[in-house]
Structure formats: structure tokens, C-alpha cells
Design an enzyme around this catalytic site. Structure first.
Site, PDB file in Angstrom:
ATOM      1  N   LYS A 125       0.863  -1.024  -0.084  1.00 44.95           N
ATOM      2  CA  LYS A 125       0.041   0.109   0.026  1.00 44.95           C
ATOM      3  C   LYS A 125       0.911   1.250  -0.028  1.00 44.95           C
ATOM      4  O   LYS A 125       0.660   2.194  -0.883  1.00 44.95           O
ATOM      5  CB  LYS A 125      -0.756   0.071   1.245  1.00 44.95           C
ATOM      6  N   GLU A 158      10.334  -4.685   4.393  1.00 44.61           N
ATOM      7  CA  GLU A 158      10.338  -6.372   4.053  1.00 44.61           C
ATOM      8  C   GLU A 158      10.202  -6.269   2.532  1.00 44.61           C
ATOM      9  O   GLU A 158      10.881  -7.112   1.891  1.00 44.61           O
ATOM     10  CB  GLU A 158       9.314  -7.010   4.977  1.00 44.61           C
ATOM     11  N   GLY A 184      -4.840  -1.811   4.798  1.00 43.52           N
ATOM     12  CA  GLY A 184      -4.099  -2.978   4.658  1.00 43.52           C
ATOM     13  C   GLY A 184      -4.807  -4.367   4.712  1.00 43.52           C
ATOM     14  O   GLY A 184      -4.817  -5.041   3.949  1.00 43.52           O
ATOM     15  N   ARG A 185      -5.409  -4.596   6.050  1.00 40.72           N
ATOM     16  CA  ARG A 185      -6.053  -5.705   6.528  1.00 40.72           C
ATOM     17  C   ARG A 185      -7.348  -5.993   5.644  1.00 40.72           C
ATOM     18  O   ARG A 185      -8.143  -6.990   5.926  1.00 40.72           O
ATOM     19  CB  ARG A 185      -5.998  -6.097   7.891  1.00 40.72           C
ATOM     20  N   GLU A 220      -4.895  -6.583  14.534  1.00 38.79           N
ATOM     21  CA  GLU A 220      -4.525  -5.364  14.296  1.00 38.79           C
ATOM     22  C   GLU A 220      -5.525  -4.374  14.529  1.00 38.79           C
ATOM     23  O   GLU A 220      -5.315  -3.232  14.733  1.00 38.79           O
ATOM     24  CB  GLU A 220      -3.788  -5.383  12.847  1.00 38.79           C
ATOM     25  N   HIS A 236      -6.115 -33.451  17.320  1.00 34.29           N
ATOM     26  CA  HIS A 236      -4.955 -34.152  17.638  1.00 34.29           C
ATOM     27  C   HIS A 236      -3.864 -33.295  18.189  1.00 34.29           C
ATOM     28  O   HIS A 236      -2.773 -33.833  18.386  1.00 34.29           O
ATOM     29  CB  HIS A 236      -4.472 -35.161  16.661  1.00 34.29           C
ATOM     30  N   LYS A 270       9.141  -0.889  13.943  1.00 35.36           N
ATOM     31  CA  LYS A 270       9.799  -0.552  12.438  1.00 35.36           C
ATOM     32  C   LYS A 270      10.999   0.238  12.685  1.00 35.36           C
ATOM     33  O   LYS A 270      11.976   0.205  11.906  1.00 35.36           O
ATOM     34  CB  LYS A 270       8.786  -0.194  11.351  1.00 35.36           C
TER      35      LYS A 270
HETATM   36  O1  F6P Z   1       2.188  -4.197  10.053  1.00 38.52           O
HETATM   37  C1  F6P Z   1       1.808  -2.976   9.729  1.00 38.52           C
HETATM   38  C2  F6P Z   1       1.309  -2.790   8.362  1.00 38.52           C
HETATM   39  O2  F6P Z   1       1.104  -1.468   8.127  1.00 38.52           O
HETATM   40  C3  F6P Z   1      -0.056  -3.491   7.851  1.00 38.52           C
HETATM   41  O3  F6P Z   1      -1.276  -2.903   8.526  1.00 38.52           O
HETATM   42  C4  F6P Z   1       0.045  -3.551   6.335  1.00 38.52           C
HETATM   43  O4  F6P Z   1      -1.107  -4.648   6.094  1.00 38.52           O
HETATM   44  C5  F6P Z   1       1.326  -4.191   6.267  1.00 38.52           C
HETATM   45  O5  F6P Z   1       2.034  -3.195   7.400  1.00 38.52           O
HETATM   46  C6  F6P Z   1       1.993  -3.751   4.790  1.00 38.52           C
HETATM   47  O6  F6P Z   1       1.905  -2.430   4.551  1.00 38.52           O
HETATM   48  P1  F6P Z   1       2.222  -2.091   2.944  1.00 38.52           P
HETATM   49  O7  F6P Z   1       1.092  -2.644   2.213  1.00 38.52           O
HETATM   50  O8  F6P Z   1       1.998  -0.489   3.262  1.00 38.52           O
HETATM   51  O9  F6P Z   1       3.554  -2.606   2.639  1.00 38.52           O
END
Ligand code: F6P
Length: 551
Positions: free
Chosen positions: A211, A217, A271-272, A357, A388, A514
Site C-alpha cells: 500500500k 520487508e 491493508g488488512r 491489528e 489431535h 519498524k
Molecule cells: O504491519 C503494519 C502494516 O502497516 C499493516 O497494516 C500492513 O498490512 C502491512 O504493514 C503492509 O503494509 P504495506 O502494504 O504498506 O506494505
């Protein structure tokens, strides 16, 4: 009746009534509740679209439900819902609308927000996604060497990973064009290395999903993937092998992806809550635009139910009220979701981000600490595997863990049982029925004696029961039904958030970690210096790591 959109529900008379009522019902056993109200198994059910939901196995009576819905009305749930659906800025700390429901409005609908018809924007992007994925699926979009794309790798994390990963797994039966999707999320290089190990760059397409397009990452993995590709095929190959999904065109261009190959979404999609946006591009590549359209239509079906059904018959509201009931009145700390469908293996992980979240917050929308308990811990695994592993604790442990069972009438595929006469799917569903029944009704010492059980083993074999569960059934795990399930849980999460008067749409709690991870990178590196002074524990642990790495 109290009405409010801004205050703490624990001060409402409706809360006091619920508290008094809790004292009356808390010790009732589900056996008694069924004895005194034998029709509850038929009546305490609700349908939403194709979903049939049984909530009779809860520690409630009919009065509880009336009091809970009174509380929801007093908390302004209907007003909040309507404000969300029309695009008010419910996400106050980021001053944003919350409009994931607009992603699934049909093309002939209109919703004007900030002077724009967002439905037109949504369908413009959906059309672009459809054209692009049609080309990939049909082989018209080819890699730099002229070969067909056979593998799509989605690089993203959090909401840019969990949604498409879960949906792709759930709809694997609908993947009909020979496109396999892999997902890379973790900055642990093992993730990317494992995903790429047996892939051919010439037939691989990367979708970089973020987003913000600033997530460390995702950008780190995307850079490494790009290096993997260009080492094999050269710099010019990037245009045929990399596309992006983002709200941030400038950052996408900076990374080196042509904005013409970017699929857009908007800041009003959290995002979620984004799997129905262009974040679902990898899913569309696998299952095609028609199935993806059915997935969105399924979500819309439950959106309408949420918008229109009275609270008493509103499935996500009822589930939200029950969640609130257990966390606030029974001190339940966790909630297990147990899909009797192997294809929903990632559904619990998806729900963890959605619910935790969203509702892991300790202050109300006005910044004042909450007086309610928020943010249940969600977890789970598919049945029958979980039976199990951890069900022992569900049955006989000292904790109360409300459970959701998910099941389907029709399997996507079935096999005969070992005697050749039965259906393996029937065995699966009979396990679901058995587990919910044993959790609810247990087995008494008297029953054990009657069955001739050894006296010394009786305390060990007594099953207390009175363990609550919801059962959510649907005809089949289709794209539409999956969309319905997702929307059900999205709105349940919202309802619980409103009861606690929290902002379910920001996530400030993940930001500090972060920032500090970035600051700590230099401490681990050759300089051994952190950007800021650190505590002795951090310095010692970092020192251990540096020495192990020979620095
Ligand atoms: O973990 C925090 C967060 O902002 C989530 O809410 C989001 O889904 C994720 O990081 C990834 O963010 P982006 O889509 O901006 O890379």
C-alpha cells in the site's frame, strides 16, 4: 435508552443491566439452557447470504441477546455502521474514510466521497486488472524471452500478503489457467530463496504489493528478486516481469516499475481490508476475473446484510456481541477459529491480522483509556488436525475458549472411505458435529458410572462441557462463499470495535518496532554503533550477535 457515539459503554444503564443479567446466567450450563428452552437449537440461528450460522451453543439466553443488542444500539453501532458505509472519516487518527465495502459495490452503484465517485475508480482498476490477468492467463503477456508466465510471485507483507495468500489457498480448485502463485513476505532471506529455488526467471512474474511502497520487508525482497531476474535476463527484462500494486505511484516509479504497470488502490482501503482491491491481483491471475468478481459479489452480499438486517438478525453484529460478551463478562482471552476445510488452512492467520491489528487498542477514539476489554487473541488450525493437538485444552483445560467451527456441505472434491462405501467428507463433517457437541454438553460422572467406567478414572474422564461455540456452515467453499466469510468477520471486528469505542482502522502500535529495527541495523553492522544510545541488554545481545558473525 442512552444513545451516544462517543462514550464508554460501561457507564451506560444498558451495561449495568447486562452485568446484573450476567450474574444470573453465568453459572448456567448449556444442558440446562437447552432443557429450559428446547427450541433454541432451531431459533438461535441466522442466515447471511449463503451462510447458515448456529449460535445456540452459547452461554446466553434470549434475554442476553436482547440486552446485548440494547447495548449495541446505545453504543451507536447503527450510526457508526452507516457513517462507515457512506465514507465518513471513521479512521480519525489518519483522517481517512474506511471504505473497503466500496471495493465490492457493483459497477452501476455510485458512492461519492470527496467529490469523486469511488465506484467508478474501483471498476476502472478492476477492468485493468481483468485485462492484464486475461493476457497473462492466455499467454499474450509473455516474459522478456518470449515464454509464457507460469508462476506469479506476490511480494508483500501483512495485508498485502495474508489476504491473497489465504484466498489463493482456499480457491486452489478454481485456478484454471496453469498459473501457480507463490508468496514471499518475510525479510528472512530464507523465504525468498525457498520461493525462487526451482523457478525459471523467464517464466516468473513478480507482483510487488505494498500500500505504502515503503515497507522495508517488501522493498528488500523486491530488490533481491529484481537482482535475481536481471542477473539472468538483464535490466530490460524488468518491464515484462515486474508489476506493482500500491497507492504510491511516486515510490513505485522510484523503484523502477513503470507506473503503467501499477495497479492502484486508495488510502481509504486499510491493508488488512484490502484483499478485494488490486491487492488481489495474484488471486485474479490464478482464478480469472470472473471468479474474482464472484468473490467480490459474495462480500457485497454480506455487506448488504450488515447494512440492512436489524441488529437482532444481523450475523456479524451478533458474532461481535458474543465476542464482546465473552471477553468482557467471562474474561475469555482467546478465540479459536477451526475450519473443517483444509483449504482454509491460512484463514486463522488471516483473521489474526484482521481482528488483532484492528482491535488491539487501549484508548478510545477520543484518546481516553478504554474501560472495556479489547482485542481478543485469535488463533486456530483446521480440523481435524487440531483435534489431535490442542483440543484437549479446549475440552478439559481451565480456560474458557469460545470457538468458531466452519464447515461446508459440498466438498470441492471427495474420496471414498477405506471400506469404499462412505465419503471422507462425511467423516470430516461428523467430526465437526462431534466436537461442538462434546464441547457444549460434555459427559458427566453419572454417565461415566452408567457406562461402567473405572471409579478412579472418572475425574479424569469427566468432560465439563459448557464450552461455547458458533457453527458457520455454507453450501460449498466457492469464491462467493469465501467473500461472504471474509465480510462477515470484517464486520464482526467492526462491531466489537464500536462497542469499545476504539478506532479499528489505525495501527500505530506496529510503527515503533519498524523505526527501531532501522536504528538497530547500524548496531549490528561493521560500525557497531547505534544511531541512539541503547540499553545494556540490547547492546549485549547485539554484541553477542556481532561476535558470532565475526564483526
Ligand atoms: O504491519 C503494519 C502494516 O502497516 C499493516 O497494516 C500492513 O498490512 C502491512 O504493514 C503492509 O503494509 P504495506 O502494504 O504498506 O506494505
Amino acid at each position: 435508552m442512552t444513545t451516544s457515539t462517543q462514550s464508554d459503554v460501561t457507564r451506560f444503564p444498558e451495561w449495568q443491566k447486562l452485568q446484573a443479567h450476567h450474574a444470573d446466567v453465568a453459572d448456567l450450563h448449556l444442558r440446562e439452557l437447552f432443557d429450559t428452552d428446547p427450541g433454541r437449537g432451531r431459533d438461535l440461528t441466522v442466515t447471511a447470504g449463503d451462510l447458515y450460522i448456529d449460535y445456540s451453543l452459547h452461554r446466553i439466553d434470549r434475554t442476553t441477546l436482547a440486552l446485548l443488542t440494547d447495548l449495541a444500539r446505545a453504543a451507536g453501532l447503527e450510526e457508526h455502521r452507516d457513517r462507515m458505509l457512506r465514507g465518513d472519516h471513521l479512521n480519525t487518527t489518519e483522517d481517512r474514510a474506511v471504505l473497503h465495502t466500496a471495493l465490492r459495490l457493483p459497477a452501476d452503484a455510485a458512492l461519492t466521497v470527496g467529490g469523486r465517485n469511488v465506484v467508478a475508480d474501483v471498476h476502472r482498476v478492476l477492468d485493468r486488472m481483468g485485462e492484464f490477468t486475461d493476457r497473462v492467463r492466455s499467454g499474450h503477456w509473455r516474459g522478456a524471452t518470449g515464454e509464457r508466465i507460469t508462476t506469479v510471485v506476490n511480494i508483500g507483507i501483512g495485508g498485502s500478503d495474508l489476504g491473497p495468500r489465504m484466498v489463493y489457498g482456499a480457491l486452489r480448485y478454481y485456478a484454471d489457467a496453469g498459473i501457480t502463485v507463490r508468496f514471499v513476505s518475510n525479510v528472512d532471506p530464507a523465504d525468498l530463496a525457498a520461493a525462487l529455488a526451482d523457478l525459471d526467471p523467464a517464466t516468473t512474474l513478480f507482483i510487488v504489493s505494498s500500500k505504502t511502497f515503503t515497507t522495508i520487508e517488501t522493498l528488500t525482497n523486491a530488490t533481491a528478486a529484481r537482482r535475481w531476474l536481471t542477473t539472468a535476463l538483464g535490466e530490460d527484462a524488468v518491464a515484462r516481469h515486474f508489476v506493482a500494486v500500491s497507492t504510491n505511484a511516486a515510490k513505485v516509479a522510484e523503484f523502477g516499475i513503470d507506473p503503467a504497470n501499477m495497479f492502484e488502490f486508495w488510502d481509504w482501503v486499510g491493508g488488512r481490508y484490502s484483499v478485494g482491491s488490486a491487492i488481489g491481483l495474484s488471486v485474479m491471475a490464478a482464478v480469472g476475473r470472473e471468479a474474482f468478481g464472484q468473490f467480490l459479489a459474495g462480500m457485497h452480499t454480506v455487506d448488504r446484510h450488515f447494512a440492512e438486517a436489524p441488529l437482532e438478525a444481523n450475523a456479524p453484529v451478533l458474532l461481535g456481541l458474543l465476542g464482546f460478551w465473552y471477553s468482557n463478562f467471562f474474561d475469555a482471552e482467546t478465540h479459536a477459529v477451526l475450519p473443517y476445510s483444509n483449504d482454509l488452512a491460512r484463514f486463522p492467520a488471516y483473521l489474526q491480522q484482521l481482528t488483532m491489528e484492528s482491535n488491539g487498542k487501549a484508548v478510545q477514539t477520543n484518546g481516553v483509556p478504554v474501560d472495556t476489554v479489547t482485542g481478543t487473541i485469535w488463533w486456530g488450525e483446521p480440523g481435524t488436525n487440531g483435534q489431535h493437538a490442542f483440543y484437549q485444552l479446549l475440552h478439559q483445560g481451565t480456560r474458557l475458549v469460545p470457538v468458531d467451527f466452519l464447515g461446508f456441505a459440498e466438498p470441492t472434491e471427495d474420496l471414498p472411505t477405506s471400506d469404499g462405501n462412505g465419503s471422507m467428507h462425511d467423516v470430516l463433517v461428523s467430526n465437526l458435529l462431534a466436537q461442538r457437541r462434546v464441547l457444549a454438553f460434555g459427559r458427566t460422572a453419572d454417565e461415566l458410572v452408567t457406562d461402567g467406567g473405572l471409579a478412579e478414572l472418572i475425574p479424569h474422564k469427566v468432560m465439563p462441557g459448557n464450552r461455547p461455540s458458533t457453527t458457520i456452515l455454507a453450501p460449498k467453499l466457492t469464491p462467493s462463499v469465501l467473500g461472504q466469510l471474509i465480510a462477515l468477520y470484517e464486520h464482526q471486528t467492526f462491531a466489537e470495535g464500536v462497542l469499545s469505542n476504539i478506532n479499528s482502522f489505525d495501527q500505530w502500535g506496529v510503527e515503533l518496532g519498524k523505526t527501531q529495527a532501522l536504528e538497530l541495523q547500524t548496531l549490528l553492522g561493521d560500525s557497531g554503533q547505534a544511531a541512539k544510545p541503547m540499553d545494556s541488554s540490547t547492546e549485549t545481545v547485539a554484541g553477542w550477535y556481532r561476535s558470532m558473525r565475526g564483526r
